[in-house]
Every structure is written in C-alpha cells, then in structure tokens.
Design a protein around this motif. Structure first.
Motif, PDB file in Angstrom:
ATOM      1  N   ARG A 103      13.795   3.744  -4.380  1.00 31.20           N
ATOM      2  CA  ARG A 103      13.863   3.258  -5.764  1.00 31.20           C
ATOM      3  C   ARG A 103      12.518   2.648  -6.179  1.00 31.20           C
ATOM      4  NH1 ARG A 103      16.683   4.457 -10.039  1.00 31.20           N
ATOM      5  NH2 ARG A 103      18.457   4.754  -8.653  1.00 31.20           N
ATOM      6  N   GLN A 104      11.885   1.930  -5.265  1.00 29.26           N
ATOM      7  CA  GLN A 104      10.553   1.379  -5.538  1.00 29.26           C
ATOM      8  C   GLN A 104       9.559   2.490  -5.865  1.00 29.26           C
ATOM      9  OE1 GLN A 104       9.265  -1.162  -2.190  1.00 29.26           O
ATOM     10  NE2 GLN A 104       8.779  -2.662  -3.756  1.00 29.26           N
ATOM     11  N   LEU A 105       9.601   3.555  -5.075  1.00 27.23           N
ATOM     12  CA  LEU A 105       8.679   4.674  -5.294  1.00 27.23           C
ATOM     13  C   LEU A 105       8.924   5.312  -6.663  1.00 27.23           C
ATOM     14  CD1 LEU A 105       8.694   6.467  -1.812  1.00 27.23           C
ATOM     15  CD2 LEU A 105       7.025   4.847  -2.692  1.00 27.23           C
ATOM     16  N   TYR A 106      10.206   5.415  -7.033  1.00 25.98           N
ATOM     17  CA  TYR A 106      10.530   6.047  -8.316  1.00 25.98           C
ATOM     18  C   TYR A 106      10.052   5.200  -9.487  1.00 25.98           C
ATOM     19  CZ  TYR A 106      13.088   8.183 -12.131  1.00 25.98           C
ATOM     20  OH  TYR A 106      13.402   8.787 -13.331  1.00 25.98           O
ATOM     21  N   ASP A 107      10.074   3.875  -9.339  1.00 26.70           N
ATOM     22  CA  ASP A 107       9.713   2.982 -10.444  1.00 26.70           C
ATOM     23  C   ASP A 107       8.204   2.741 -10.565  1.00 26.70           C
ATOM     24  OD1 ASP A 107      12.354   2.708 -11.162  1.00 26.70           O
ATOM     25  OD2 ASP A 107      12.672   0.884  -9.971  1.00 26.70           O
ATOM     26  N   CYS A 108       7.443   3.056  -9.533  1.00 27.03           N
ATOM     27  CA  CYS A 108       6.012   2.722  -9.558  1.00 27.03           C
ATOM     28  C   CYS A 108       5.205   3.781 -10.314  1.00 27.03           C
ATOM     29  CB  CYS A 108       5.469   2.578  -8.135  1.00 27.03           C
ATOM     30  SG  CYS A 108       5.260   4.136  -7.261  1.00 27.03           S
ATOM     31  N   ASN A 109       3.960   3.433 -10.661  1.00 22.77           N
ATOM     32  CA  ASN A 109       3.105   4.421 -11.339  1.00 22.77           C
ATOM     33  C   ASN A 109       2.313   5.250 -10.342  1.00 22.77           C
ATOM     34  OD1 ASN A 109       1.583   1.952 -10.864  1.00 22.77           O
ATOM     35  ND2 ASN A 109      -0.077   2.816 -12.081  1.00 22.77           N
ATOM     36  N   TRP A 110       2.029   4.682  -9.166  1.00 20.26           N
ATOM     37  CA  TRP A 110       1.446   5.476  -8.075  1.00 20.26           C
ATOM     38  C   TRP A 110       1.658   4.742  -6.763  1.00 20.26           C
ATOM     39  CZ3 TRP A 110      -4.388   5.711  -9.928  1.00 20.26           C
ATOM     40  CH2 TRP A 110      -4.943   4.435  -9.947  1.00 20.26           C
ATOM     41  N   ILE A 111       1.441   5.471  -5.666  1.00 21.03           N
ATOM     42  CA  ILE A 111       1.677   4.943  -4.329  1.00 21.03           C
ATOM     43  C   ILE A 111       0.318   4.749  -3.661  1.00 21.03           C
ATOM     44  CG2 ILE A 111       2.808   5.373  -2.105  1.00 21.03           C
ATOM     45  CD1 ILE A 111       4.549   7.494  -3.733  1.00 21.03           C
ATOM     46  N   VAL A 112       0.103   3.583  -3.069  1.00 16.64           N
ATOM     47  CA  VAL A 112      -1.178   3.286  -2.412  1.00 16.64           C
ATOM     48  C   VAL A 112      -0.905   2.954  -0.945  1.00 16.64           C
ATOM     49  CG1 VAL A 112      -3.245   1.844  -2.422  1.00 16.64           C
ATOM     50  CG2 VAL A 112      -2.105   2.386  -4.587  1.00 16.64           C
ATOM     51  N   VAL A 113      -1.507   3.729  -0.035  1.00 16.70           N
ATOM     52  CA  VAL A 113      -1.278   3.498   1.391  1.00 16.70           C
ATOM     53  C   VAL A 113      -2.599   3.460   2.158  1.00 16.70           C
ATOM     54  CG1 VAL A 113       0.967   4.662   1.296  1.00 16.70           C
ATOM     55  CG2 VAL A 113      -1.025   5.926   2.079  1.00 16.70           C
ATOM     56  N   ASN A 114      -2.560   2.783   3.300  1.00 17.54           N
ATOM     57  CA  ASN A 114      -3.682   2.771   4.238  1.00 17.54           C
ATOM     58  C   ASN A 114      -3.065   2.863   5.625  1.00 17.54           C
ATOM     59  OD1 ASN A 114      -6.022   2.455   5.670  1.00 17.54           O
ATOM     60  ND2 ASN A 114      -6.617   0.521   4.734  1.00 17.54           N
ATOM     61  N   CYS A 115      -2.929   4.072   6.134  1.00 17.61           N
ATOM     62  CA  CYS A 115      -2.242   4.298   7.406  1.00 17.61           C
ATOM     63  C   CYS A 115      -3.154   3.946   8.576  1.00 17.61           C
ATOM     64  CB  CYS A 115      -1.810   5.750   7.534  1.00 17.61           C
ATOM     65  SG  CYS A 115      -0.772   6.324   6.181  1.00 17.61           S
ATOM     66  N   SER A 116      -2.556   3.387   9.609  1.00 19.94           N
ATOM     67  CA  SER A 116      -3.347   3.054  10.793  1.00 19.94           C
ATOM     68  C   SER A 116      -3.033   3.972  11.971  1.00 19.94           C
ATOM     69  CB  SER A 116      -3.114   1.594  11.204  1.00 19.94           C
ATOM     70  OG  SER A 116      -1.756   1.388  11.532  1.00 19.94           O
ATOM     71  N   THR A 117      -2.035   4.859  11.808  1.00 21.14           N
ATOM     72  CA  THR A 117      -1.710   5.793  12.896  1.00 21.14           C
ATOM     73  C   THR A 117      -1.612   7.216  12.356  1.00 21.14           C
ATOM     74  OG1 THR A 117       0.710   5.745  12.657  1.00 21.14           O
ATOM     75  CG2 THR A 117      -0.299   3.982  13.967  1.00 21.14           C
ATOM     76  N   PRO A 118      -1.955   8.204  13.183  1.00 18.44           N
ATOM     77  CA  PRO A 118      -1.813   9.608  12.760  1.00 18.44           C
ATOM     78  C   PRO A 118      -0.377   9.960  12.389  1.00 18.44           C
ATOM     79  CG  PRO A 118      -3.173   9.475  14.736  1.00 18.44           C
ATOM     80  CD  PRO A 118      -2.614   8.097  14.503  1.00 18.44           C
ATOM     81  N   ALA A 119       0.611   9.388  13.105  1.00 19.47           N
ATOM     82  CA  ALA A 119       2.016   9.704  12.810  1.00 19.47           C
ATOM     83  C   ALA A 119       2.396   9.234  11.414  1.00 19.47           C
ATOM     84  CB  ALA A 119       2.937   9.058  13.850  1.00 19.47           C
ATOM     85  N   ASN A 120       1.928   8.048  11.029  1.00 21.85           N
ATOM     86  CA  ASN A 120       2.276   7.544   9.701  1.00 21.85           C
ATOM     87  C   ASN A 120       1.612   8.379   8.613  1.00 21.85           C
ATOM     88  OD1 ASN A 120       4.215   5.646   9.188  1.00 21.85           O
ATOM     89  ND2 ASN A 120       2.793   4.004   8.702  1.00 21.85           N
ATOM     90  N   GLN A 153      10.262   8.338  10.636  1.00 19.16           N
ATOM     91  CA  GLN A 153       9.880   8.388   9.219  1.00 19.16           C
ATOM     92  C   GLN A 153       8.646   7.526   8.978  1.00 19.16           C
ATOM     93  OE1 GLN A 153      13.129   6.688   7.023  1.00 19.16           O
ATOM     94  NE2 GLN A 153      13.017   4.721   8.040  1.00 19.16           N
ATOM     95  N   PHE A 154       8.142   7.576   7.740  1.00 21.25           N
ATOM     96  CA  PHE A 154       6.989   6.755   7.376  1.00 21.25           C
ATOM     97  C   PHE A 154       7.373   5.285   7.472  1.00 21.25           C
ATOM     98  CE2 PHE A 154       4.648   4.422   4.014  1.00 21.25           C
ATOM     99  CZ  PHE A 154       3.369   4.571   4.531  1.00 21.25           C
ATOM    100  N   GLN A 155       6.525   4.499   8.115  1.00 30.66           N
ATOM    101  CA  GLN A 155       6.753   3.058   8.245  1.00 30.66           C
ATOM    102  C   GLN A 155       5.928   2.321   7.196  1.00 30.66           C
ATOM    103  OE1 GLN A 155       6.019   3.170  12.785  1.00 30.66           O
ATOM    104  NE2 GLN A 155       7.360   1.418  12.481  1.00 30.66           N
ATOM    105  N   ARG A 156       6.616   1.698   6.245  1.00 32.04           N
ATOM    106  CA  ARG A 156       5.904   0.953   5.204  1.00 32.04           C
ATOM    107  C   ARG A 156       5.179  -0.243   5.797  1.00 32.04           C
ATOM    108  NH1 ARG A 156      10.011  -1.151   1.623  1.00 32.04           N
ATOM    109  NH2 ARG A 156      11.470  -0.821   3.345  1.00 32.04           N
ATOM    110  N   LEU A 157       5.733  -0.799   6.864  1.00 33.24           N
ATOM    111  CA  LEU A 157       5.106  -1.901   7.589  1.00 33.24           C
ATOM    112  C   LEU A 157       5.340  -1.663   9.073  1.00 33.24           C
ATOM    113  CD1 LEU A 157       5.106  -5.656   6.852  1.00 33.24           C
ATOM    114  CD2 LEU A 157       6.003  -4.893   9.059  1.00 33.24           C
ATOM    115  N   ILE A 158       4.287  -1.801   9.877  1.00 32.31           N
ATOM    116  CA  ILE A 158       4.443  -1.697  11.338  1.00 32.31           C
ATOM    117  C   ILE A 158       4.432  -3.115  11.895  1.00 32.31           C
ATOM    118  CG2 ILE A 158       3.481  -0.801  13.481  1.00 32.31           C
ATOM    119  CD1 ILE A 158       2.240   1.480  11.914  1.00 32.31           C
ATOM    120  N   PRO A 159       5.576  -3.589  12.391  1.00 30.43           N
ATOM    121  CA  PRO A 159       5.651  -4.980  12.859  1.00 30.43           C
ATOM    122  C   PRO A 159       4.949  -5.155  14.201  1.00 30.43           C
ATOM    123  CG  PRO A 159       7.721  -3.842  13.264  1.00 30.43           C
ATOM    124  CD  PRO A 159       6.842  -2.863  12.530  1.00 30.43           C
ATOM    125  N   GLU A 160       4.768  -6.388  14.577  1.00 27.32           N
ATOM    126  CA  GLU A 160       4.262  -6.703  15.915  1.00 27.32           C
ATOM    127  C   GLU A 160       5.260  -6.170  16.943  1.00 27.32           C
ATOM    128  OE1 GLU A 160       2.535  -7.609  19.149  1.00 27.32           O
ATOM    129  OE2 GLU A 160       1.478  -8.337  17.359  1.00 27.32           O
TER     130      GLU A 160
END
Length: 619
Positions: free
Chosen positions: A416-433, A476-483
C-alpha cells in the motif's frame, strides 16, 4: 508516426533538440524518422531573433543530420498541407527525420495580457495591419468561387456552436475522476475505478534450478568459435565458481534478475553510457570476438527458446535526451523493465529536467504511472566531487510522504505504501536485495519509478555476496535488514543501535569488529528509504530499549539521507528518544578531492559512531 511540435526559440536554444536529433539514426534509439513541426511565431518574443540565435533560421540545428527543412508561409494553408504531405512521404520512404518550419507571427504577445508594443513596436505595427489567416483563406476561396460567403459564415457559426455547447456541458461536471484516465495508455492494466487488480506481489524468489541455469549462461559463451578476451575468461570462470558455491556478487545478482524476467516473457531494456560492459567492468553483457570485427554475443539472449528479447545498448553521451527516450519507452511499455544507468550517479545532473518535470510528478501532474528504473552509481571512495554522489537528498526531498505521520499499519502495508508514493528510493547493500527489488519492480500490480543508488566498491567487495538461500522461493526484498549478529542475541545489553544505508554498512561492520564491539553495538540497514519502513524501523528500535539511536551516513550532513531519515526515525519512536547523527560535517561540494582528507573524514565519523560517550550531556 512520430511527430514532435516545437517552438522556434526552443528549437534553436534548447540543447535537448540537438541531443534528440543525434539519437535519430542510432540502432537502439531510432523512431525510423520523426516529423518535426516548428511553430515559428517568435515564441520567445521579447528576445529579438538576432539576440536569440546565431543562425539565420531557428531550424538550422536540424542540418547536423542533413534533415530536409521546408520553410512554409503559415498564412497559406494549402502550401502547409502540401509541405506536410511531402514531409510524411519523405519519412515513410527514407525513415529519416524531416522538418516543417511554419513561418508565422503572434497576433498578441507571449500571452493575451502582454503588450508586445513595449519591445517590438515596428513589427507589431505590421502585424496589426494583417488579416487573420482564416479570413485571408476564406476571401481567397470566395473570390475563386469555391465557397460562398453564406457557406463560410454558416461553417463558422456551426463551429462556434460546437464550442458553446461543449462549454455549457462542462458546467455540469461536478467531479473530475482522474483515476479513470490513469489506465488510458495501458488498457486492462487497472480495474475500472483506477485501482490495481491486486494489492499483492507474486514471489520474487526463484528455484535452485533456475538460479543455476541462469548462472551457467552468465558464465559461458553460447556461440561456437567465438574468441573472448583473456581477462574476460577469468571473469567467466569466477562466475562459474560462484554458481558452484551457490553465491552471487552484484553483477551475477543482476544477471539472475534480468534472466529470470526474460524467461517469463518480460522484455528488459538497459541503456546508458558504458552499460554493455559496465562503467566499472563488472557487467560484460555483450561479448566481443577478439578476431572478428563487429562480431558480438549477448548470452542473455540465449537463456531459453521462447524468452523475451534483451536490449542492452551503450547510449550516446547524452543524459537529458536519452533519459527522455527511456521514459517514453517505459510509458509505452508497462510490461517491459526499462532501466537507465548513469555512468556515475551525479551524471543525472544534466537530465534534471526529465526527473523534476516528468518522473517525480508523473502520476500527480501527468496522470500517468511509469515503471522506469534509474541506476545511479553512488558512494564516497575518495574519487573526488564529480564521481562520488548521486545526490540522494534531491530524490528524497521530492518524496511525497509525511515525515511527521506514521501511516496506519495494515496487512498490506508494504504494498500500500508503494502504491501511494510518487517514486521508490532504495540503496541495497546485498546482491540478493538488488535482485529482489528489480523483480518486484515489474511483478507488482502497478508502476512506480524506482531510484536505485548502486555501488562502486561493493561490486568486488568480498563481503558483498549473497547465497542462493536469500533468492529462493519465499524470499523477498527486505526493506530493512536488521542486526543478525551477537548484538541481536543479547539486545537488552546493547548500548547503541546504528541505522545506516548502502555501502557504509561494510565500513561500520569492519570498524565494529576491529574494536570488539559486536555485543555492544547493533547495526541496522534501511534498504528502502522511501516509502520509509516505519513499521520495521520502529520494531528494530524497540528491540534495543537501552540503546542510543544513531543515524550514520558517509555523505555530508547537509546531503545524503540525514534530513529525510532522522525526522522519520523520531516519528516512528514517537520522539521518546533522541536520534543522533554520525557522518561528515556540512559541505558545499559532494566530496573532497583529496584522498588523505577523505580517509581522515571517514575515520572521524567512525570514531563518533562507536564512541559510546559521544552524545552524553547533549540535549
């Protein structure tokens, strides 16, 4: 047919016109001929043409591609019709650009309230003496006996009546349903009320067999008797070894994402300067025979028999024109994954118009969704101010979410967040993400632009690896990778949790190991910056109730993510604890040009991040 309408001042003055002409005959960018119609009525009217351009005609820029240019009197409708027919025939016959220069004038100034006599007195005295084009043509036809005065007046009255009736009907419209317009270029993409057909995304994971198969293609040369460069042989052997070990680096993770989408019938198009090899010699999607000129091999097009085509094309040295082209391609093709990669992240500077006017407000301003992906290499590695920063702060400042409001957490919150936003901004730290976010981009049931800050040093960083486990079905894509280390096992004793994004994680992790602070300091990675993962950030903060909260970035304080992330972190925890900053001090330039200063700055903010007494006594 491709038709572009231009103003005379823009045609001569705007560099994107030249950039667009320059694309006209390039294999991966051609429209097979465009008809350019220039409304030459002195649109930049207070600037006299003698001050506005160095060429006699505004259309002279078209001569760079030897396009035929027809200058025609706009007051002669039959001549205009004739010239347009010739232009269309030229385009259809030779598949080349052609220009129609409609030489006319403005009866008013730049708009109806301007007084053109202030600045163009002599010209406007002449214009006031001119009869309107319609009147001139009507008098000509009446004098030739083609129509009568009565027929002409009846036709004018009929047209006026159409306009008046339409104006009256418009007064009955109380609500304009913009959502009904959203689907117009993509029939059947949304439901009738403008909503996506589903609010869930299919699994972005792949089976072991698929991953292995794509990995084998990525590490082979499908053509017989094809001689590749010796250095490339070593790279392909390295890929094969990774597949054998069930791991992927950044380039292989991207290969897995693209290859799997092609296998599913989704066209993938990647363009930009040096994208075939990759600016950092990491991609190698186009192989060149070392003995035969112009003989190439694109292994990605040999994944399976009925796959979609893969288009990968080095662009001309144009950002504005090329990004505009790719945006249009994505607009016309919602079921294709269209990506533009800047050679370095800051190269988007010269495409800022496309980003600000079309990509960021695409849905709000133009009532169009668009799934274009921008890959922007970013990271402070001592390479100086021109090759360090993709300016994340610009993209985050233009995000439409509210920093002071935690959205209602629902079952479909992430989508729902993705649908409501104007664009998606990511900075992945792993190839899998990175793999998952690329697949999610095309498999989700709507389209939003995706901005990815991609790495440079992480492309070959030994720790920036992912296992097949992180890419299998159910992942799946991890919006946050926890400790996930020792600190997570004894969360009550953790004295500080550092939130960060992107490659700085690896520097923080190395420093934490060197100081032996794995138990005392937790590190969480925010992979999706916008829409902000309020739910996951809050959960991670609450897990460490006794810990200082720190946002750490390698960018300068007035740049990067700080101004976007910090208030949202505060909102997520309801401002019950302060959020401290560790990073470089404010600066005017994106990075220092001195390697020694760069390393000094790096060590300084790492010291701040791990000095557990750093913020004591501060309010």
């Amino acid at each position: 047919m491709s038709i572009l309408l231009h103003g005379d001042a823009a045609f001569a003055g705007q560099g994107v016109v030249y950039e667009t002409f320059h694309l006209s005959d390039l294999p991966s960018y051609t429209t097979h001929g465009t008809v350019h119609v220039v409304v030459n009525n002195q649109i930049g009217f207070t600037t006299d043409p003698r001050m506005a351009r160095s060429s006699p005609y505004p259309t002279d820029v078209a001569r760079v591609v030897n396009a035929p240019i027809f200058h025609v009197n706009a007051d002669d409708p039959e001549a205009v019709m004739y010239v347009c027919k010739v232009a269309a025939e030229w385009r259809a016959t030779f598949h080349k650009d052609v220009v129609v220069d409609l030489v006319g004038y403005r009866r008013n100034g730049h708009n109806e309230m301007d007084e053109p006599m202030f600045t163009q007195p002599l010209m406007y005295k002449k214009i006031k003496q001119q009869k309107a084009g319609l009147q001139k043509y009507a008098e000509k036809l009446i004098s030739e006996g083609v129509v009568t005065l009565q027929e002409y007046q009846e036709e004018v009255s009929r047209y006026d009546r159409i306009c008046e009736e339409a104006h009256e009907r418009s007064k009955d419209e109380k609500i304009m349903h913009i959502k009904h317009w959203l689907d117009s270029p993509w029939p059947g993409f949304f439901t009738l009320d403008g909503q996506p057909k589903s609010m869930s995304c299919p699994s972005t994971g792949l089976s072991e067999e698929e991953l292995s198969h794509i990995g084998q293609v990525a590490s082979s040369v499908p053509l017989q008797d094809f001689t590749i460069h010796g250095g490339l042989s070593r790279i392909l052997k390295g890929r094969a070894a990774m597949v054998e070990a069930r791991t992927v680096d950044w380039a292989l993770g991207e290969y897995m994402a693209f290859g799997s989408l092609l296998k599913e019938g989704i066209h993938v198009r990647l363009s930009g300067q040096d994208v075939e090899r990759g600016t950092f010699s990491h991609r190698h999607h186009v192989l060149h025979d070392q003995n035969v000129d112009k003989r190439i091999c694109i292994p990605m097009n040999h994944i399976c028999p009925n796959q979609a085509p893969y288009t990968v094309c080095n662009s001309s040295l144009s950002e504005y024109g090329v990004l505009g082209f790719e945006l249009g391609f994505a607009m016309a093709s919602p079921n294709a994954l269209v990506l533009w990669e800047a050679q370095f992240g800051d190269f988007h500077n010269t495409a800022q118009c496309i980003i600000d006017q079309f990509i960021c407000p695409g849905q709000a301003k133009w009532v169009r969704q668009n799934g274009i992906v921008l890959l922007l290499p970013h990271g402070m590695e001592g390479m100086g101010p021109e090759h360090s920063s993709a300016r994340p702060e610009r993209f985050l400042q233009m995000c439409n979410d509210d920093p002071d409001v935690t959205p209602k957490i629902t079952e479909d919150f992430a989508m729902r967040q993705l649908y409501d936003c104007n664009w998606i901004v990511v900075n992945c730290s792993t190839p899998a993400n990175y793999f998952h976010v690329l697949r999610r981009q095309i498999l989700q049931p709507f389209r939003k632009p995706l901005i990815i800050f991609t790495p440079k040093s992480l492309l070959r960083h030994p720790e920036a690896r992912s296992s097949f486990e992180e890419m299998l079905p159910g992942s799946q894509f991890q919006r946050l990778i926890p400790e996930q280390g020792p600190a997570a096992q004894s969360s009550g004793r953790v004295r500080r949790i550092i939130f960060c994004t992107g490659k700085v994680y690896y520097e923080l992790n190395r420093e934490r190991r060197a100081r032996g602070m794995e138990d005392a300091v937790a590190i969480a990675r925010i992979e999706q910056l916008s829409p902000f993962p309020f739910d996951l950030v809050k959960a991670e903060m609450e897990k460490y109730p006794e810990a200082d909260l720190v946002w750490c970035q390698e960018e300068h304080k007035n740049q990067g993510y700080h101004d976007y992330v910090r208030p949202r972190m505060g909102t997520a925890i309801e401002h019950t604890r302060p959020v401290w900053y560790a990073g470089r001090d404010p600066a005017a330039a994106p990075a220092t040009g001195n390697k020694h200063t760069h390393l000094l700055e790096l060590q300084r903010f790492l010291d701040t991040a791990f000095n557990l007494d750093a913020f004591k006594g501060q309010s």
